[in-house]
Design an enzyme around this catalytic site. Structure first.
Site, PDB file in Angstrom:
ATOM      1  N   SER A 167      -1.371   4.022  -9.458  1.00  0.00           N
ATOM      2  CA  SER A 167      -2.375   5.090  -9.473  1.00  0.00           C
ATOM      3  C   SER A 167      -1.791   6.392  -9.971  1.00  0.00           C
ATOM      4  O   SER A 167      -2.530   7.287 -10.372  1.00  0.00           O
ATOM      5  CB  SER A 167      -2.893   5.364  -8.064  1.00  0.00           C
ATOM      6  N   HIS A 188      -5.570   0.300 -14.364  1.00  0.00           N
ATOM      7  CA  HIS A 188      -5.853   0.912 -13.069  1.00  0.00           C
ATOM      8  C   HIS A 188      -7.264   0.568 -12.620  1.00  0.00           C
ATOM      9  O   HIS A 188      -8.251   1.139 -13.101  1.00  0.00           O
ATOM     10  CB  HIS A 188      -5.657   2.439 -13.163  1.00  0.00           C
TER      11      HIS A 188
HETATM   12  N1  LIG Z   1      -5.641   1.491  -2.383  1.00  0.00           N
HETATM   13  C1  LIG Z   1      -6.346   1.948  -3.411  1.00  0.00           C
HETATM   14  O1  LIG Z   1      -7.459   2.446  -3.234  1.00  0.00           O
HETATM   15  C2  LIG Z   1      -5.775   1.838  -4.796  1.00  0.00           C
HETATM   16  C3  LIG Z   1      -6.642   2.007  -5.886  1.00  0.00           C
HETATM   17  C4  LIG Z   1      -6.146   1.822  -7.175  1.00  0.00           C
HETATM   18  C5  LIG Z   1      -4.810   1.544  -7.376  1.00  0.00           C
HETATM   19  N2  LIG Z   1      -3.977   1.412  -6.286  1.00  0.00           N
HETATM   20  C6  LIG Z   1      -2.575   1.068  -6.558  1.00  0.00           C
HETATM   21  O2  LIG Z   1      -2.423  -0.327  -6.347  1.00  0.00           O
HETATM   22  C7  LIG Z   1      -1.113  -0.611  -5.902  1.00  0.00           C
HETATM   23  C8  LIG Z   1      -1.181  -1.366  -4.591  1.00  0.00           C
HETATM   24  O3  LIG Z   1      -1.787  -0.541  -3.621  1.00  0.00           O
HETATM   25  P1  LIG Z   1      -2.524  -1.154  -2.336  1.00  0.00           P
HETATM   26  O4  LIG Z   1      -3.329  -0.040  -1.766  1.00  0.00           O
HETATM   27  O5  LIG Z   1      -3.181  -2.414  -2.692  1.00  0.00           O
HETATM   28  O6  LIG Z   1      -1.270  -1.414  -1.385  1.00  0.00           O
HETATM   29  P2  LIG Z   1      -1.192  -2.371  -0.100  1.00  0.00           P
HETATM   30  O7  LIG Z   1      -0.132  -1.806   0.751  1.00  0.00           O
HETATM   31  O8  LIG Z   1      -2.534  -2.570   0.488  1.00  0.00           O
HETATM   32  O9  LIG Z   1      -0.725  -3.775  -0.714  1.00  0.00           O
HETATM   33  C9  LIG Z   1       0.520  -3.980  -1.320  1.00  0.00           C
HETATM   34  C10 LIG Z   1       0.864  -5.460  -1.204  1.00  0.00           C
HETATM   35  O10 LIG Z   1       2.038  -5.712  -1.953  1.00  0.00           O
HETATM   36  C11 LIG Z   1       2.815  -6.686  -1.256  1.00  0.00           C
HETATM   37  N3  LIG Z   1       4.181  -6.620  -1.713  1.00  0.00           N
HETATM   38  C12 LIG Z   1       5.147  -5.731  -1.371  1.00  0.00           C
HETATM   39  N4  LIG Z   1       6.282  -6.024  -2.032  1.00  0.00           N
HETATM   40  C13 LIG Z   1       6.041  -7.112  -2.776  1.00  0.00           C
HETATM   41  C14 LIG Z   1       6.839  -7.923  -3.644  1.00  0.00           C
HETATM   42  N5  LIG Z   1       8.089  -7.634  -3.872  1.00  0.00           N
HETATM   43  N6  LIG Z   1       6.266  -8.989  -4.232  1.00  0.00           N
HETATM   44  C15 LIG Z   1       5.001  -9.300  -3.996  1.00  0.00           C
HETATM   45  N7  LIG Z   1       4.193  -8.579  -3.187  1.00  0.00           N
HETATM   46  C16 LIG Z   1       4.712  -7.505  -2.588  1.00  0.00           C
HETATM   47  C17 LIG Z   1       2.607  -6.301   0.200  1.00  0.00           C
HETATM   48  O11 LIG Z   1       2.903  -7.403   1.049  1.00  0.00           O
HETATM   49  C18 LIG Z   1       1.144  -5.906   0.221  1.00  0.00           C
HETATM   50  O12 LIG Z   1       0.304  -6.981   0.536  1.00  0.00           O
HETATM   51  C19 LIG Z   1      -0.397   0.721  -5.798  1.00  0.00           C
HETATM   52  O13 LIG Z   1       0.310   0.956  -6.969  1.00  0.00           O
HETATM   53  C20 LIG Z   1      -1.547   1.696  -5.658  1.00  0.00           C
HETATM   54  O14 LIG Z   1      -1.246   3.004  -6.084  1.00  0.00           O
HETATM   55  C21 LIG Z   1      -4.445   1.535  -5.016  1.00  0.00           C
END
Ligand SMILES: NC(=O)c1ccc[n+]([C@@H]2O[C@H](COP(=O)([O-])OP(=O)(O)OC[C@H]3O[C@@H](n4cnc5c(N)ncnc54)[C@H](O)[C@@H]3O)[C@@H](O)[C@H]2O)c1
Length: 637
Positions: A167, A188
């Site tokens: 993000s 994204h």
């Molecule tokens: N949450 C939002 O609203 C949102 C929106 C758009 C983009 N993003 C982006 O998406 C990405 C993920 O965010 P999220 O909110 O889904 O996070 P989250 O914490 O909900 O999920 C992350 C997942 O990654 C897994 N993980 C960690 N290390 C890992 C590895 N080495 N191999 C495989 N899996 C692994 C974790 O177990 C977890 O399930 C980030 O870059 C974030 O900025 C988030």
């Protein structure tokens, strides 16, 4: 700048793909057209790359949704997690989400089973050797992402495209962890991924144009609308969203407004799908913290992006939002979207609050005054409407009659109800008629000197114990209060325009307003069918304080030539489900009005980031004030 009415689409061929350049607001036609772009690419001789299998790494809030997006469209997905426990959580989350889609009849049982059948859940990256594209969605930490990309470079085929869902981090920095930075791109998605239409495609200075066009075509085949932009912190939507979210948390942390009131204000005052604190819970507070922190460091150290301390405290305490079952709100269970009452849930407005008010005086003869008279009269109150002169009172009566009659024509009101409402109003040009009312709502011109003189007169005329309210949207309520000898009885009642339609009233308590008067004002709002939001007496109250800096930021983004007005509008509508993009809204509100509000906020709070955008000032100087004059950010003539 294109016109809003023609919404013309021009087509431009870039490399092997086809890209639509849109002008004007997004319409259903744009979305429908975008779906056929991939097919067009084939027809016109371009060979859009086929993505028959993809990998998604990290199956948390975003990754699980992204898996669903691909699998729904018939793409095989290798879904990767860090360990078996996380994999199990992801499986449960995707099953739960698709079950809900079946329950809502958005998906048949057979489609759900086929969708789930396309997903292979695995631990570790090894099984990604055969996929055409990988989308990484692990936590927002640069070193973690770089490590994963370096490993992917070893595991994946040389032609596999590597995408990050980051993000706020630099896609460029992630890409150079591989030996194929030209095949790395940002994809994204927005939360929840299966629902939100937008995908921001982020290209770096070295991303191959063919990679960009292939990913654009892929997004379109997934039913998404893409905007392609350069690699800048927060891209379009988050750069505009996160300053607002952080500001909202700061207001909450300062006890300026309760969590329910804060969220209700933005839902009802701006038509947003959810309030900022509920959205923080949906995003995840840990993710939001990392995004803000990165944006602060990458985006010019704007103080408004420095994460509010409360966010870090909540993350440390494990209050991550929906995913952990508790954030600003408490949820039925971890991962559940259903908020349940907790210790911070406010008691319902007591039935007795506001019951002392039976007759209401409304002072003023403009749009707000006539709307407010209508609201009270329709709710059964006896109203004395006072204008400056008899002819103005007559005009006010005509305005309200016309508005009620429109309601009758539209079938929203019976003729008998209209006549009863009109019968409850006494029209007058004498302020002395307000001697015996229980509540006075002042809606005269937005000039402090006029309002103060009026409050001084009301102090002399009205009986003791009357609640005296101002509808000011920008002046300090305490100034009105101190013009009287009874400041404890003075409160702000900030109605929104059009008052009969908008469901929100900001109840503004000054440092002198008594709690009983706040309770009475809240009770009256409930009786007239409005949601009261209680806040302190600060510039912009809740809605304007949060809305206008965001609009101003959008103007600054346009001014910096990062994206077009159209792309910014699409990003906020399709990425955040806002009812209008910022430029559409600015043109509706009026650029002069918007500039005045932003100036008030800047002057009171002295926040450098609130300084009005020079482009906004120039457009106002040029007389481009928005729809009302036929030209603002867009041309309506
Ligand atoms: N949450 C939002 O609203 C949102 C929106 C758009 C983009 N993003 C982006 O998406 C990405 C993920 O965010 P999220 O909110 O889904 O996070 P989250 O914490 O909900 O999920 C992350 C997942 O990654 C897994 N993980 C960690 N290390 C890992 C590895 N080495 N191999 C495989 N899996 C692994 C974790 O177990 C977890 O399930 C980030 O870059 C974030 O900025 C988030």
């Amino acid at each position: 700048m294109g016109t809003a009415s023609d919404a013309a689409l021009q087509r431009r061929t870039v490399g092997r793909g086809v890209r639509w350049v849109t002008h004007g607001p997004l319409t259903a036609r744009h979305v429908a057209d975008s779906r056929t772009r991939t097919e067009q690419a084939f027809r016109e001789g371009g060979v859009a790359r086929k993505f028959s299998s993809v990998g998604v790494i990290g199956l948390g809030t975003m990754g699980a949704g992204i898996v669903e997006v691909f699998a729904r469209k018939g793409v095989d997905v290798v879904a990767v997690e860090v360990d078996e426990a996380a994999l199990e959580r992801a499986r449960a989350s995707i099953t739960g989400s698709t079950d809900r889609a079946v329950a809502r009849e958005k998906l048949s049982e057979a489609e759900r089973d086929a969708l789930l059948g396309r997903i292979r859940f695995v631990v570790g990256l090894a099984e990604l050797s055969g996929v055409d594209l990988v989308v990484e969605a692990v936590p927002e930490q640069l070193e973690l992402k770089r490590k994963i990309f370096a490993e992917l470079d070893e595991v994946c085929r040389p032609d596999t495209i590597l995408a990050t869902n980051t993000s706020s981090l630099s896609v460029t920095e992630i890409s150079v962890a591989t030996r194929r930075p030209n095949q790395v791109v940002g994809m994204h998605f927005f939360n929840p991924a299966p629902i939100m239409k937008l995908v921001e495609i982020v290209k770096t200075v070295v991303t191959d144009e063919t990679v960009v066009t292939d990913v654009e075509a892929l997004c379109e085949s997934l039913g998404k609308v893409d905007v392609t932009i350069n690699d800048r912190a927060g891209f379009i939507a988050n750069a505009l969203l996160f300053g607002y979210l952080n500001h909202a948390v700061a207001l909450y942390e300062a006890n300026y407004v309760s969590r329910e009131d804060l969220d209700a204000a933005m839902r009802l005052g701006c038509g947003l799908p959810m309030g900022p604190l509920a959205l923080m819970d949906l995003i995840g507070l840990d993710t939001a913290y990392e995004i803000l922190d990165t944006m602060y460091r990458r985006g010019g150290r704007d103080r408004r992006h420095a994460p509010v301390p409360l966010i870090k405290q909540m993350v440390t305490a494990g209050l991550l939002g929906r995913k952990s079952g508790r954030g600003f709100y408490t949820y039925e269970k971890p991962g559940s979207p259903k908020a349940i009452p907790d210790a911070a849930t406010p008691a319902p407005v007591s039935a007795g609050d506001g019951a002392t008010v039976r007759t209401v005086g409304v002072v003023g003869s403009g749009t707000m005054a006539s709307g407010i008279v209508e609201v009270f009269a329709r709710a059964g109150y006896d109203v004395i409407a006072v204008a400056r002169a008899a002819d103005k009172a007559a005009k006010l009566r005509d305005k309200m009659t016309a508005s009620l009659t429109k309601g009758v024509v539209r079938g929203k009101l019976s003729e008998a109800d209209r006549d009863a409402a009109l019968g409850r109003v006494t029209w007058s040009a004498e302020l002395e008629r307000l001697a015996d009312v229980d509540l006075v709502v002042e809606a005269v011109v937005e000039e402090l000197i006029v309002k103060k003189a009026l409050f001084a007169s009301l102090d002399e005329i009205c009986k003791p114990g009357v609640v005296l309210a101002t509808t000011t949207s920008s002046l300090p309520v305490i100034e009105c209060a101190m013009a009287t000898g009874r400041p404890a009885d003075v409160v702000g009642l900030h109605f929104f325009n059009p008052a009969p339609v908008m469901g929100l009233v900001e109840v503004v308590r000054t440092i002198r307003t008594s709690p009983e008067v706040v309770a009475t004002a809240t009770g009256v709002c409930q009786a007239i069918g409005k949601q009261a939001v209680v806040c302190a007496d600060r510039a912009g109250f809740v809605v304007n304080a949060l809305l206008f800096p965001y609009l101003n930021d959008a103007v600054k983004m346009l001014e910096a030539s990062y994206a077009t007005a159209d792309d910014i509008d699409y990003a906020m509508k399709l990425g955040c489900a806002y009812p209008m993009g910022p430029f559409q809204l600015l043109d509706v509100v009026g650029l002069d009005v918007s500039l005045a509000i932003q100036q008030t906020l800047y002057l009171e709070l002295r926040e450098p980031g609130f300084a009005p955008a020079p482009l906004l000032e120039q457009l106002v100087t040029a007389g481009y004030l928005g729809r009302k004059v036929g030209r603002g950010f867009r041309d309506y003539r």
